[in-house]
Write an enzyme that holds these catalytic residues in place. Structure first.
Site, PDB file in Angstrom:
ATOM      1  N   PRO A   1      48.221  42.417  46.653  1.00 51.99           N
ATOM      2  CA  PRO A   1      47.620  42.235  45.327  1.00 51.99           C
ATOM      3  C   PRO A   1      46.961  43.759  44.725  1.00 51.99           C
ATOM      4  O   PRO A   1      46.857  44.410  46.129  1.00 51.99           O
ATOM      5  CB  PRO A   1      46.014  41.588  45.281  1.00 51.99           C
ATOM      6  N   CYS A   2      48.124  44.271  43.405  1.00 53.63           N
ATOM      7  CA  CYS A   2      48.325  45.431  42.985  1.00 53.63           C
ATOM      8  C   CYS A   2      47.354  45.136  41.920  1.00 53.63           C
ATOM      9  O   CYS A   2      47.752  46.693  41.765  1.00 53.63           O
ATOM     10  CB  CYS A   2      49.506  45.290  42.858  1.00 53.63           C
ATOM     11  N   ALA A   3      46.324  44.698  41.412  1.00 48.95           N
ATOM     12  CA  ALA A   3      45.880  45.624  40.111  1.00 48.95           C
ATOM     13  C   ALA A   3      45.206  46.298  40.675  1.00 48.95           C
ATOM     14  O   ALA A   3      44.277  47.723  39.774  1.00 48.95           O
ATOM     15  CB  ALA A   3      44.277  44.102  40.171  1.00 48.95           C
ATOM     16  N   SER A   4      44.211  46.513  41.564  1.00 48.86           N
ATOM     17  CA  SER A   4      43.628  47.831  42.219  1.00 48.86           C
ATOM     18  C   SER A   4      43.662  49.282  42.043  1.00 48.86           C
ATOM     19  O   SER A   4      43.214  50.070  41.619  1.00 48.86           O
ATOM     20  CB  SER A   4      43.156  47.802  43.888  1.00 48.86           C
ATOM     21  N   PHE A   5      44.702  49.240  42.166  1.00 47.36           N
ATOM     22  CA  PHE A   5      46.011  50.434  41.595  1.00 47.36           C
ATOM     23  C   PHE A   5      46.727  50.659  40.812  1.00 47.36           C
ATOM     24  O   PHE A   5      47.409  52.016  40.505  1.00 47.36           O
ATOM     25  CB  PHE A   5      46.868  50.728  43.135  1.00 47.36           C
TER      26      PHE A   5
END
Length: 325
Positions: free
Chosen positions: A80-84
């Site tokens: 999951p890429c939401a943090s970046f």
């Protein structure tokens, strides 16, 4: 036939790319139920593991697919890429548990779980995908750490920022890919060459059905739409709709499609239909999506475009295994 497994599989965009490249996906892991349910409908013969990756041991996966450590061809994963993402809060949310697709979890550490799987399964090739924000600002420190960890596992590793619109996808979608080739294969990772950039016009020449939800743009925005030209995005912060241009790739389709920060039709004042979104994301019309309009939009917006992954895998089969699909 070459074989693959997939972690953080979503509804199966990446897996479909492998299939189109002539690779069989034996196992997939996705713990968001709406995504895993969609995956199972479209890939009924693939083993679907719905557990949190943190609870899974590599030995269990190998047992399920009946292979020994080192035998698998491809290990795929899109943590999951939401943090970046540059569209998100980035470092302000690092280390925090937050909502992600209807579940609560920490997401900025999941890349290390993917690395743990690479270590335990030892595939010939791994392919990891993430947002372009991973190589920008403070997030680049995480990117460099991931690289170091992969290299410790005796892989030749390279990263590249690819734009899906040059890989048979009519959407401007830039994503970072990290590819590792096990050192005993004595080959270096390579990436596909650019093809002719795709545009969206052929999609809008079709007579697709339009869902009622696609016409429900906020009333506060409607008065501005007649003045919004193709390829334009206003600067007003309270009005963040963008209008696609017929002779360019689509703007990026995000997981929150259907909100104010969204892409609209080139000449009609509405969101895109699901059928149009499938074309924009390079999914076949036969691909089954479940749930409400926004659920289906989220599945497409979170996916690796199948044609993008297809081109990456075909190139690796040729360059690493000397195979033509």
């Amino acid at each position: 036939m070459r074989q693959a497994i997939s972690f953080f599989s979503g509804c199966g965009g990446s897996s479909l790319g492998y299939k189109l490249a002539g690779v069989k996906v034996l196992y997939a892991n996705e713990f968001v139920q709406k995504a895993s349910d969609t995956y199972k409908i479209n890939f009924p013969t693939t083993i679907m593991d719905i557990r949190d990756i943190r609870t899974i041991q590599p030995t269990e996966v190998l047992e399920k697919i009946k292979l020994k450590k080192g035998e698998l061809d491809f290990l795929d994963g899109s943590p999951p890429c939401a943090s970046f993402s540059i569209a998100g809060k980035r470092e302000k949310d690092w280390g925090k548990i937050k909502n992600y697709s209807g579940k609560k979890q920490r997401t900025d550490d999941l890349f290390y779980e993917y690395i743990r799987m690479v270590k335990g399964i030892n595939p010939k090739i791994f392919i990891a995908e993430n947002v372009s924000g991973l190589i920008q600002g403070k997030a680049k420190g995480h990117f460099n750490n991931f690289f170091k960890e992969f290299k410790k596992l005796h892989y030749n590793v390279k990263g590249c920022l690819l734009d899906a619109s040059y890989l048979e996808v009519p959407q401007s979608r830039k994503r970072v890919f990290i590819i590792g080739v096990r050192k005993d294969l004595k080959k270096q990772p390579t990436f596909p060459k650019k093809k002719k950039q795709m545009i969206v016009k052929p999609i809008y020449d079709k007579n697709y059905p339009i869902e009622p939800e696609a016409k429900k743009i906020q009333t506060s925005c409607m008065k501005y739409l007649p003045y919004l030209k193709q390829g334009e995005q206003p600067l007003k912060t309270y009005f963040n709709l963008k209008r696609n241009h017929l002779y360019k790739p689509s703007y990026t389709i995000t997981a929150s499609y259907g909100s104010r920060a969204c892409v609209i039709h080139p000449f009609e004042d509405r969101y895109m239909s699901i059928a149009e979104l499938k074309d924009i994301c390079s999914f076949p019309q036969s691909f089954k999506l479940i749930g409400r309009y926004k659920d289906q939009c989220e599945r497409l917006g979170r996916s690796v475009p199948p044609n993008m992954m297809k081109n990456i895998v075909i190139n690796l089969k040729k360059e690493i295994f000397n195979e033509n699909t």
